[in-house]
Design an enzyme around this catalytic site. Structure first.
Site, PDB file in Angstrom:
ATOM      1  N   SER A   1       0.803  -1.242   0.000  1.00 27.23           N
ATOM      2  CA  SER A   1       0.000   0.000   0.000  1.00 27.23           C
ATOM      3  C   SER A   1       0.825   1.277   0.000  1.00 27.23           C
ATOM      4  CB  SER A   1      -0.936   0.018   1.203  1.00 27.23           C
ATOM      5  OG  SER A   1      -2.039  -0.800   0.961  1.00 27.23           O
TER       6      SER A   1
ATOM      7  N   LYS B   1       0.376   3.416  -2.926  1.00 29.60           N
ATOM      8  CA  LYS B   1      -0.781   4.315  -3.054  1.00 29.60           C
ATOM      9  C   LYS B   1      -0.376   5.791  -2.933  1.00 29.60           C
ATOM     10  CE  LYS B   1      -3.640   0.527  -1.522  1.00 29.60           C
ATOM     11  NZ  LYS B   1      -4.336  -0.156  -0.409  1.00 29.60           N
TER      12      LYS B   1
ATOM     13  N   TYR C   1      -3.782  -2.454 -10.204  1.00 26.30           N
ATOM     14  CA  TYR C   1      -3.646  -2.310  -8.745  1.00 26.30           C
ATOM     15  C   TYR C   1      -2.702  -3.374  -8.175  1.00 26.30           C
ATOM     16  CZ  TYR C   1      -5.067  -2.509  -3.815  1.00 26.30           C
ATOM     17  OH  TYR C   1      -5.062  -2.537  -2.445  1.00 26.30           O
TER      18      TYR C   1
ATOM     19  N   TYR D   1      -4.320   3.309   8.098  1.00 26.30           N
ATOM     20  CA  TYR D   1      -5.562   2.537   8.268  1.00 26.30           C
ATOM     21  C   TYR D   1      -6.344   2.966   9.511  1.00 26.30           C
ATOM     22  CZ  TYR D   1      -2.459  -0.136   5.277  1.00 26.30           C
ATOM     23  OH  TYR D   1      -1.560  -0.505   4.324  1.00 26.30           O
TER      24      TYR D   1
ATOM     25  N   VAL E   1       1.297  -3.681   3.772  1.00 28.06           N
ATOM     26  CA  VAL E   1       1.304  -4.986   4.453  1.00 28.06           C
ATOM     27  C   VAL E   1       2.574  -5.801   4.183  1.00 28.06           C
ATOM     28  CG1 VAL E   1      -1.200  -5.236   4.720  1.00 28.06           C
ATOM     29  CG2 VAL E   1      -0.081  -6.121   2.652  1.00 28.06           C
TER      30      VAL E   1
HETATM   31  N1  GLN Z   1      -2.250  -5.338  -2.054  1.00 27.89           N
HETATM   32  C1  GLN Z   1      -2.714  -5.242  -0.693  1.00 27.89           C
HETATM   33  C2  GLN Z   1      -4.211  -5.468  -0.615  1.00 27.89           C
HETATM   34  O1  GLN Z   1      -4.917  -4.961  -1.402  1.00 27.89           O
HETATM   35  C3  GLN Z   1      -2.331  -3.924  -0.123  1.00 27.89           C
HETATM   36  C4  GLN Z   1      -2.870  -3.723   1.257  1.00 27.89           C
HETATM   37  C5  GLN Z   1      -1.963  -2.982   2.182  1.00 27.89           C
HETATM   38  O2  GLN Z   1      -0.755  -2.919   1.995  1.00 27.89           O
HETATM   39  N2  GLN Z   1      -2.543  -2.517   3.232  1.00 27.89           N
HETATM   40  O3  GLN Z   1      -4.710  -6.114   0.245  1.00 27.89           O
END
Ligand code: GLN
Length: 304
Positions: free
Chosen positions: A63, A66, A188, A240, A258
């Site tokens: 993430s 992003k 994505y 988050y 993650v």
């Molecule tokens: N690719 C992961 C997902 O969509 C990214 C989530 C994350 O890093 N929080 O679950």
């Protein structure tokens, strides 16, 4: 105390905690990363570099990507993006679907998965080679032409990412995706699979600490005001549903993934990246959060 000495103290203090987190295994390819990995780097806007541990090893940025998709979407789409994505913390898990139903398909912010899927859709609508363009931007920012997608990780998530797939189709049902959901998901999963080191992530996010000035080229890639927007979103939505506790403990705009990485910026001074793959219940790196908390406590430097 010198910055280098502070990083060494942090490394020693967090060592006993390295096995306490949980490695993200819902993307099977991430499950094999050794839990004892730990790296941390600081890059200052005037070119100084400090690091400890595995700061040069690449990991799955997930993430954290992003940040870069949002940067590109804001460059391409300006304020139009905000008709389709909000700017509030979600108070829900990053991959939650419930809020999306109540709020008619408008994701709370660009950093939860639903919001990031809309941001990816915006980029796809503007560019023929959206995902390669994104990779090239990250390469240029960090000065590292070998940065690439980890196709095994992308395929692994493509095979198991049923929740993200449900989310993309759900967004489509609210007319909040213009492109085919499968195309959005593929892009994505690819940008989440980018593999980068702490050093590379520090370089790639340094423009956020330097009012929009890119580190290698010296170009303004965003206005100072756009940088303010992104840093504010990081502070309010970058970690988050733990974002309040994270801001309390760390006090820096931050974005986690993650894969266990966290990038944080101190405007006017530096970017800092920490990596430790074990996660806490919210999906943030357990040791990474602790390391950043110790960092801002020992240095006395935070945005507050
Ligand atoms: N690719 C992961 C997902 O969509 C990214 C989530 C994350 O890093 N929080 O679950």
């Amino acid at each position: 105390m010198s910055m280098q000495r502070i990083l060494e103290e942090i490394r020693d203090e967090v060592r006993p905690l390295l096995h306490q987190g949980t490695i993200a295994s819902y993307i099977p390819e991430l499950a094999s990363v050794p839990p004892e990995r730990f790296g941390m780097a600081v890059h200052t806007v005037d070119g100084k570099v400090f690091a400890v541990g595995d700061a040069g090893l690449r990991f799955s940025i997930q993430s954290i990507s992003k940040l870069f998709t949002l940067t590109l979407a804001m460059q391409l789409d300006g304020d139009d993006l905000w008709a389709r994505v909000g700017r509030e913390p979600s108070g829900n898990a990053f991959n939650s679907l419930v809020q999306l139903e109540y709020e008619n398909g408008k994701p709370r912010n660009p950093f939860i998965n639903a919001g990031a899927l809309v941001v990816t859709d915006v980029i796809l609508s503007h560019l023929d080679n959206a995902i390669e363009t994104l990779r090239d931007i990250v390469r240029a920012l960090s000065g590292e032409p070998t940065i690439d997608f980890d196709l095994a990780v992308a395929r692994s998530e493509q095979a198991t990412g049923h929740r993200n797939k449900a989310m993309a189709y759900f967004l489509k049902s609210f007319q909040n995706l213009d492109n085919d959901p499968e195309k959005v998901l593929d892009a994505y999963f690819h940008h989440c699979s980018l593999a980068m080191s702490c050093h590379e992530l520090c370089q790639a996010s340094l423009f956020l600490a330097n009012y929009g000035v890119a580190p290698v080229s010296g170009d303004f890639i965003m206005t100072t005001n756009q940088v303010k927007y992104i840093n504010s979103l990081m502070l309010t939505s970058g970690t988050y549903d733990a974002v309040g506790d994270f801001a309390y403990r760390v006090g820096l705009p931050s974005k986690s993934g993650v894969g266990g990485g966290i990038v944080a910026v101190m405007p006017g001074q530096f970017s800092v990246c920490v990596w430790s793959p074990g996660l806490d219940a919210s999906g943030n790196s357990l040791v990474g959060t602790k390391a950043l908390e110790i960092f801002t406590t020992k240095t006395g430097i935070s945005i507050f």
